[in-house]
Structures are given as structure tokens and as C-alpha cells.
Design a protein around this motif. Sequence first.
Motif, short mmCIF file in Angstrom:
data_model
loop_
_atom_site.label_atom_id
_atom_site.label_comp_id
_atom_site.label_asym_id
_atom_site.label_seq_id
_atom_site.Cartn_x
_atom_site.Cartn_y
_atom_site.Cartn_z
N TYR A 121 41.78 26.99 -9.27
CA TYR A 121 42.48 25.74 -8.96
C TYR A 121 41.63 24.78 -8.14
O TYR A 121 42.14 23.78 -7.63
CB TYR A 121 43.78 26.03 -8.22
N LEU A 122 40.32 25.06 -8.02
CA LEU A 122 39.47 24.23 -7.16
C LEU A 122 39.51 22.76 -7.56
O LEU A 122 39.61 21.87 -6.70
CB LEU A 122 38.02 24.74 -7.16
N GLU A 123 39.43 22.47 -8.85
CA GLU A 123 39.43 21.06 -9.29
C GLU A 123 40.73 20.35 -8.90
O GLU A 123 40.72 19.18 -8.52
CB GLU A 123 39.18 20.93 -10.80
N GLU A 150 41.20 17.11 -6.43
CA GLU A 150 41.96 15.93 -6.84
C GLU A 150 43.02 15.56 -5.79
O GLU A 150 43.18 14.38 -5.45
CB GLU A 150 42.63 16.20 -8.20
N LEU A 151 43.72 16.55 -5.25
CA LEU A 151 44.74 16.28 -4.23
C LEU A 151 44.11 15.71 -2.96
O LEU A 151 44.65 14.77 -2.36
CB LEU A 151 45.53 17.55 -3.89
N LEU A 152 42.98 16.26 -2.54
CA LEU A 152 42.31 15.75 -1.34
C LEU A 152 41.88 14.30 -1.53
O LEU A 152 42.02 13.48 -0.62
CB LEU A 152 41.10 16.63 -0.98
N VAL A 153 41.37 13.97 -2.71
CA VAL A 153 40.97 12.60 -3.01
C VAL A 153 42.20 11.68 -3.00
O VAL A 153 42.17 10.59 -2.43
CB VAL A 153 40.21 12.50 -4.35
N TYR A 195 32.64 12.81 -1.45
CA TYR A 195 33.88 13.37 -0.92
C TYR A 195 34.48 14.41 -1.86
O TYR A 195 34.77 15.54 -1.46
CB TYR A 195 34.90 12.24 -0.65
N ARG A 196 34.66 14.04 -3.14
CA ARG A 196 35.31 14.95 -4.08
C ARG A 196 34.55 16.28 -4.17
O ARG A 196 35.15 17.34 -4.16
CB ARG A 196 35.43 14.32 -5.48
N ILE A 237 49.63 22.16 -10.34
CA ILE A 237 49.64 22.09 -8.88
C ILE A 237 50.47 20.88 -8.42
O ILE A 237 50.17 19.75 -8.80
CB ILE A 237 48.21 21.93 -8.35
N LEU A 238 51.48 21.15 -7.62
CA LEU A 238 52.31 20.07 -7.08
C LEU A 238 51.87 19.67 -5.68
O LEU A 238 52.12 18.55 -5.24
CB LEU A 238 53.77 20.52 -7.01
N GLY A 239 51.24 20.60 -4.97
CA GLY A 239 50.82 20.29 -3.60
C GLY A 239 50.09 21.46 -2.99
O GLY A 239 49.98 22.53 -3.60
N LEU A 240 49.56 21.21 -1.79
CA LEU A 240 48.84 22.27 -1.09
C LEU A 240 49.02 22.12 0.40
O LEU A 240 49.36 21.04 0.91
CB LEU A 240 47.35 22.25 -1.44
#
Length: 162
Positions: free
Chosen positions: A11-13, A17-20, A41-42, A69-72
Amino acid sequence: GMKIIEYEDKYLEDVKELLVQLEEYIVSIDKDCLDQVHSDYREKMACIDLKYVNDNNGKCYLALENDKILGLIMGYIPMYDEFDYLDYKCPKRGKISELIVTSKIRGKGVGQALIEKMEQYFKSKGCEYVLVDVFAYNENAIKFYGKKGYHPRMFTNIKKIK
């Protein structure tokens, strides 16, 4: 339905994406215009964050629905330094370093499920408190944490000097 799992490399990608997404949002509300999404950054941020969590007794949990993935949430247990005891009681505490819910589904309880999972983890490690830094201009986050029983303890003040 939704489930919460521990981070897996496949799930790294999605994590990148969520961090960006979050950083772009922070840039959009930054009245001081100091935040940026650097071209590295990404590629770098997720790996730095995950390594930090790993090295500091932490966890990264993902909220999943149909393998999407909905969130982290990421959190860790910071160490005190040898002088902290001089002016502080030093109860054990956990720190939430990231909490992101994809913009498509905010307000559906994903953030709540993630924060509960992280709080349970911290409790299981003997923590008495949870800390989280919230950007002062992020009113949604301030409201969210307030509803969850969090309150400010420190304010960072900033002034531009010529």
C-alpha cells in the motif's frame, strides 16, 4: 465494510498519495505561505515517516474498504530526554504524527475509527496521554480533535521580520 489493518508495503503508493493530498491541502490554507510540496515530497516523505514510526515504537494503520485505502494514521511513542524530569512529570505518552482521510469520504467515521485504533495501541503500551500537533489554520482538524476530547497545550507563535 471498512476494516483497519496494520500498514503493508503493497500500500506504499496509496500512502504516498494520501500524504501528498494532505500537504496540498495544508499549502492551500497556509496564510503564511511557508508550506510547499517539494518535488521530492511524494518519493521521500512516506518512507521517512514510516521509518520514523518503525524506529520509535510506533504503528501505521490503514482504513480499507474493498482493498481501497480510505485513510491512514501514524503514531509513535517519543522518548523523554534525560533533563525532562526536572520540570515535567513525564507520564508516558504517544504522539499522532499523521491522520489523513481521503477527501472523497470525510465525515463518515473513518478518522474516528483510526484514532480509536491508535489510542488503543498507545494504551496497550502503557501511555497515559496522546499528543498531536495541529496546524493552526486547519479549522476542520481543530474541530475534529476537539470533539475527540483533545485540547491545546502549547501554541507556537510566528512573526515575519524584515
